[in-house]
Design a protein around this motif. Sequence first.
Motif, short mmCIF file in Angstrom:
data_model
loop_
_atom_site.label_atom_id
_atom_site.label_comp_id
_atom_site.label_asym_id
_atom_site.label_seq_id
_atom_site.Cartn_x
_atom_site.Cartn_y
_atom_site.Cartn_z
N LEU A 195 0.97 -0.87 -0.23
CA LEU A 195 0.11 0.20 -0.10
C LEU A 195 0.93 1.36 -0.27
N GLN A 196 0.95 2.22 -1.00
CA GLN A 196 0.77 3.70 -0.51
C GLN A 196 0.07 4.14 -0.06
N TRP A 197 0.88 5.10 1.49
CA TRP A 197 -0.10 5.88 2.07
C TRP A 197 -0.56 6.68 1.92
N ASP A 198 -0.47 7.42 0.39
CA ASP A 198 -0.62 8.56 0.28
C ASP A 198 -0.98 8.62 -0.71
N ASP A 199 -2.14 7.70 -1.46
CA ASP A 199 -2.00 6.67 -2.95
C ASP A 199 -2.94 8.24 -3.22
N GLU A 200 -2.99 8.82 -4.14
CA GLU A 200 -3.98 9.65 -4.29
C GLU A 200 -5.63 9.38 -4.89
N GLY A 201 -5.12 7.95 -6.19
CA GLY A 201 -6.04 7.72 -7.03
C GLY A 201 -6.16 6.25 -5.68
N ASN A 202 -6.30 6.02 -4.39
CA ASN A 202 -7.04 5.08 -3.59
C ASN A 202 -7.84 5.48 -2.11
N ASP A 203 -8.48 4.66 -1.99
CA ASP A 203 -9.36 5.11 -0.64
C ASP A 203 -8.09 4.47 0.26
N ARG A 204 -7.39 4.82 1.37
CA ARG A 204 -6.43 4.18 2.48
C ARG A 204 -7.32 3.00 3.05
N GLN A 205 -8.40 3.99 3.51
CA GLN A 205 -9.67 2.82 4.44
C GLN A 205 -9.99 1.82 3.43
N GLN A 206 -10.81 1.84 2.36
CA GLN A 206 -10.59 0.32 1.82
C GLN A 206 -9.16 -0.38 1.94
N ALA A 207 -8.32 0.26 1.65
CA ALA A 207 -7.60 -0.99 1.44
C ALA A 207 -7.22 -1.68 2.64
N LEU A 208 -7.42 -0.91 3.94
CA LEU A 208 -6.93 -1.21 5.23
C LEU A 208 -8.22 -3.03 5.05
N ASP A 209 -9.62 -1.91 4.83
CA ASP A 209 -10.54 -2.50 5.14
C ASP A 209 -10.40 -4.14 4.61
N LEU A 210 -9.83 -4.11 2.94
CA LEU A 210 -9.68 -5.17 2.50
C LEU A 210 -8.67 -6.37 2.90
N PHE A 211 -7.35 -5.55 3.38
CA PHE A 211 -6.76 -6.35 4.27
C PHE A 211 -7.11 -7.22 5.05
N ASP A 212 -7.62 -6.91 5.92
CA ASP A 212 -8.54 -7.13 7.21
C ASP A 212 -9.70 -8.42 6.73
N THR A 213 -9.96 -7.95 5.02
CA THR A 213 -10.92 -9.62 4.67
C THR A 213 -10.23 -10.60 3.89
N PHE A 214 -9.20 -10.45 3.82
CA PHE A 214 -8.40 -11.58 2.99
C PHE A 214 -8.77 -12.66 4.26
N GLY A 215 -8.36 -14.10 3.36
CA GLY A 215 -9.15 -15.07 4.01
C GLY A 215 -7.91 -15.41 3.91
N SER A 216 -6.82 -15.19 3.72
CA SER A 216 -5.04 -15.90 4.03
C SER A 216 -4.98 -16.31 5.65
N LYS A 217 -4.57 -16.84 6.34
CA LYS A 217 -4.02 -17.18 7.36
C LYS A 217 -2.74 -16.80 7.46
#
Lengths: 244, 244
Positions: free
Chosen positions: B191-213
């Motif tokens: 993740l690029q923390w200040d990615d102008e074209g990307n919602d940081r919170q949505q990316a963090l939520d996505l990381f949280d969602t992945f089913g990988s152990k």
Amino acid sequence: MRFTSERRLDDGVLERDFTLGDVPGILWTPGAAAPHAPTPLILAGHNGGLHKRESRLVARARRSAAAYGYAVAAIDAPGHGDRPRPAGEEQVRADLRRAKEAGEPIEEILDALVVPLVERAVPEWRATVDALLSLPEIGGPVGYSGMTAIGIRLAVVEPRIVAAGFFAGGFVPRALRGQARQVTVPLLFLLQWDDEGNDRQQALDLFDTFGSKEKTLHANLGGHTGTPWFEVDDGNRFFDRHLR
Amino acid sequence: MRFTSERRLDDGVLERDFTLGDVPGILWTPGAAAPHAPTPLILAGHNGGLHKRESRLVARARRSAAAYGYAVAAIDAPGHGDRPRPAGEEQVRADLRRAKEAGEPIEEILDALVVPLVERAVPEWRATVDALLSLPEIGGPVGYSGMTAIGIRLAVVEPRIVAAGFFAGGFVPRALRGQARQVTVPLLFLLQWDDEGNDRQQALDLFDTFGSKEKTLHANLGGHTGTPWFEVDDGNRFFDRHLR
């Protein structure tokens, strides 16, 4: 600084106990004639509640010395390890247990534990750096790796710290979170995603606050003590980029 | 699969253009007799808007081949690089520009671009894996590195993918975010923390969602294209842990 004992370990690392005033510590230095001379120094700032001989700390320190050629030092924080508890701390700890059981807010009580710890530990770390850098086998520069609360204050006041790895899994008093913007050295911030004792959002906010232009967050699935071993190597490579 | 040209590069890597049906691609393989035989394969799934010859993608691919001994393949996604734009896509792109200028919501328009892209690209990647694994010099296993939207779907449907590195800096349709829990392979999420074209919170939520152990988030300060070069090495070491 007085060395009180030494051992040559099976990975070739020389492990020496020392005391500096009433502060006991351990120094690990690479076994072979260092290919990396002058040897940089990593301060292993373990969590406040742990002993300098805590097994994970020792394993990380030996890896940094044996495989990466660093000198690594740990000291017991005030009131921890081999050191006597400060007067009054038992009472604060009893207050903490009671508040936890009652489900009451604990931030003020934690402040009363951690703020004095940081105030005492930081000058001890600085004196330790003075002593270690006067040894012929250690050349610097200096990195810090460990507990965030002590690390923030140390990075703010000690210009010899040129890079820092902070473990997000400990309480950071509000007063120290407020100093995070003054931390400007390259930073590796290590977060356990499901740390039972740590507020994830507060850790992410803290990462956002640090003033460092170069800062990296590593987050791994799992609880407080579940940091994967590969992060030890990642941490050493982070220091390789900034201490060499 | 038909190889149309080949070059030996100055880092020893063999770079070959290929076509598979109407899909053009590039294969990079290690120069020296591989010390890592059988050679695992990394699919370099660049961002939808970029060409397989995009300079950062090529630099990363060559590094993975030359320094880490991987075979790396990139293909042009449908409508990108050397491939014709799908009918109707110009209209959707015009709608997107107009909505952006007007400050209107763009998620539905992006869905109309990215969902069909993923639906077409994933079978092409699977056919590419079939063809590449039939080459004597490539043994597998297979990792995927690149755009998250294609990566999620590919990781869900393609059991030969055993580890994945996703770059969080691209739009991920809601339908694909909904499949993230089905992704169970070890994951490195960048993740690029200040990615102008990307919602940081949505990316963090996505990381949280992945089913990988086993999943790791690496976040670095800076904008969309500012990923530090050391993440290329971190990514290769991630694959070393899972493809060797």
